[in-house]
Design an enzyme around this catalytic site. Structure first.
Site, PDB file in Angstrom:
ATOM      1  N   GLY A 156      13.694 -21.818  -3.755  1.00 48.69           N
ATOM      2  CA  GLY A 156      14.297 -21.129  -4.901  1.00 48.69           C
ATOM      3  C   GLY A 156      15.295 -20.092  -4.435  1.00 48.69           C
ATOM      4  N   ASN A 157      15.639 -19.175  -5.291  1.00 53.46           N
ATOM      5  CA  ASN A 157      16.534 -18.087  -4.889  1.00 53.46           C
ATOM      6  C   ASN A 157      16.245 -16.849  -5.727  1.00 53.46           C
ATOM      7  OD1 ASN A 157      18.390 -18.134  -7.302  1.00 53.46           O
ATOM      8  ND2 ASN A 157      18.618 -20.244  -6.579  1.00 53.46           N
TER       9      ASN A 157
END
Ligand code: C5P
Length: 397
Positions: free
Chosen positions: A208-209
């Site tokens: 993810g980020n």
């Protein structure tokens, strides 16, 4: 723009109330139908007789008419209005609005109003600068109230500083520009992506980020406030959309986001790709948790995710507008322009990563907007809501 518009003019007890008569006159001259609602203390500064003569309607100030016992319905007033403007708005009324102290007709009407609300604060400079006032104005702004900033100059106390109510012409201009915008946006279909995507590795892990979705959600609220129907395709975030015109489609992965967007795009007038989409996803999903014990360090093979913005760019019609975002660490401008061309965007908003008060997670942003026609504009630094408004101001639908 103001012709036949229903406007509630709220007047509170401040010296600047004498200017409200001029404001009322300008609104009526522009063709608006104006209902004046005064707080009891406003009557110490300007008489209801003047205001009812100018508006052609009895002024409302009490919950009941003293003579007939007739109830003045703040609910009906709130539904009748296309806009409500409170000018002058004293520190006291701002505080009551911010906290819901509905002990007079004006604040109850504010709480019942479905239409956008504008306030033009006016007070002495120390009251204006007090942290309480700042806090209350911030709360109101978060609640969607538009602030028509007080001006600096000589005040009734003869002190000089910020606290003069904006001139009636400035207030009328703010209302006109709101109605102009809402005419442009009313009923338009807007597609917005927001937040990160999660690409599953196994049942407990993902790629993810750090995107929190704040900018995308701010854009959705602003477009909805202007009257657009918004479809917000959102990755996993902890935010909630507030405006009833926003339909949230919750997705997890880039592939899911892609499919939702591709399906919605043909019916959209505008799409703003604000999501931080993962570029790669694991080639293979492990149905069982990858174990550490007795295993080598795992190698996770990645495959490319679809580029959603580019997919929409490829099928974009003449009558559609497509906006992307860019977050660059080097050669910012050249990379952003290249991205705009490659993805077939009409605009690209370049986020600054250089400032602590811009980018991921924070409530403010610094953005430069590049257009496909070669022009660029450094948008004023501000809250993500303010930046969202500046971005939308550049888009013609
Ligand atoms: O290529 P890059 O990720 O830097 O491009 C950023 C822009 O493209 C943003 O508007 C982002 O939402 C969009 N994008 C997308 N799908 C991807 C990657 C980026 O829509 N797979």
């Amino acid at each position: 723009m103001l012709k036949n518009k229903h406007i509630i003019l709220g007047i509170t007890g401040g010296i600047a109330a004498y200017k409200s008569a001029m404001l009322l006159r300008l609104l009526v001259k522009a063709g608006a139908e104006v209902q004046v609602v005064m707080t009891p203390s406003a009557k110490e500064f300007i008489t209801p007789v003047t205001l009812s003569a100018l508006s052609g309607k009895p002024v409302v100030s009490e919950f009941f008419s003293a003579n007939t016992g007739e109830w003045h319905s703040h609910v009906d007033l709130g539904l009748w209005a296309d806009a409500m403007v409170i000018a002058p708005a004293t520190a006291c009324t701002l505080a009551k609005m911010a906290t819901g102290v509905a002990d007079n007709m004006l604040v109850t009407t504010y709480l019942s109003a479905k239409a956008p609300v504008f306030v033009a604060p006016a007070m002495d400079l120390d009251m204006m600068a007090h942290p309480t006032t700042t806090r209350n104005l911030q709360t109101l702004q978060r609640d969607g109230v538009a602030i028509i900033e007080a001006e600096a100059g000589e005040l009734a106390s003869h002190l000089v500083g910020k606290g003069r109510m904006a001139e009636p012409e400035t207030i009328v201009a703010a209302l006109e520009s709101y109605f102009a915008k809402s005419e442009q946006w009313a009923g338009k279909d807007v597609l917005i992506t927001a937040g990160p995507t999660y690409e599953r590795i196994d049942p407990v892990r993902f790629i993810g980020n750090f995107s929190t979705g704040k900018m995308g959600y701010a854009l959705a609220e602003e477009a909805a406030k202007r009257g657009a129907n918004v479809m917000l395709v959102s990755g996993p975030v902890s935010l909630k959309a507030k405006h009833p015109n926003i339909t949230v489609v919750s997705v997890e992965s880039a592939r899911e986001m892609h499919d939702a967007c591709v399906q919605a795009w043909p019916a959209a007038d505008l799409a703003i790709m604000c999501a931080a989409v993962a570029d790669y996803a694991p080639a293979e999903y492990h149905h069982k948790k990858i174990k550490r014990e007795g295993h080598e360090v795992p190698v996770i093979e990645l495959v490319k995710n679809p580029d959603i913005a580019a997919a929409l760019g490829q099928s974009k019609r003449e009558d559609q507008v497509l906006v992307g975002f860019a977050l660059e660490t080097d050669n910012e401008q050249a990379n952003a322009l290249d991205k705009m061309r490659r993805k077939g965007l009409d605009f690209i908003a370049l986020n600054s990563l250089k400032d602590a008060d811009a980018g991921f997670g924070v409530d403010t942003n610094r953005v430069t907007l590049f257009a496909a026609d070669g022009t660029s504009t450094e948008l004023p630094f501000g809250t993500k809501a303010e930046v969202a408004s500046s971005i939308l101001n550049h888009i013609n639908l």
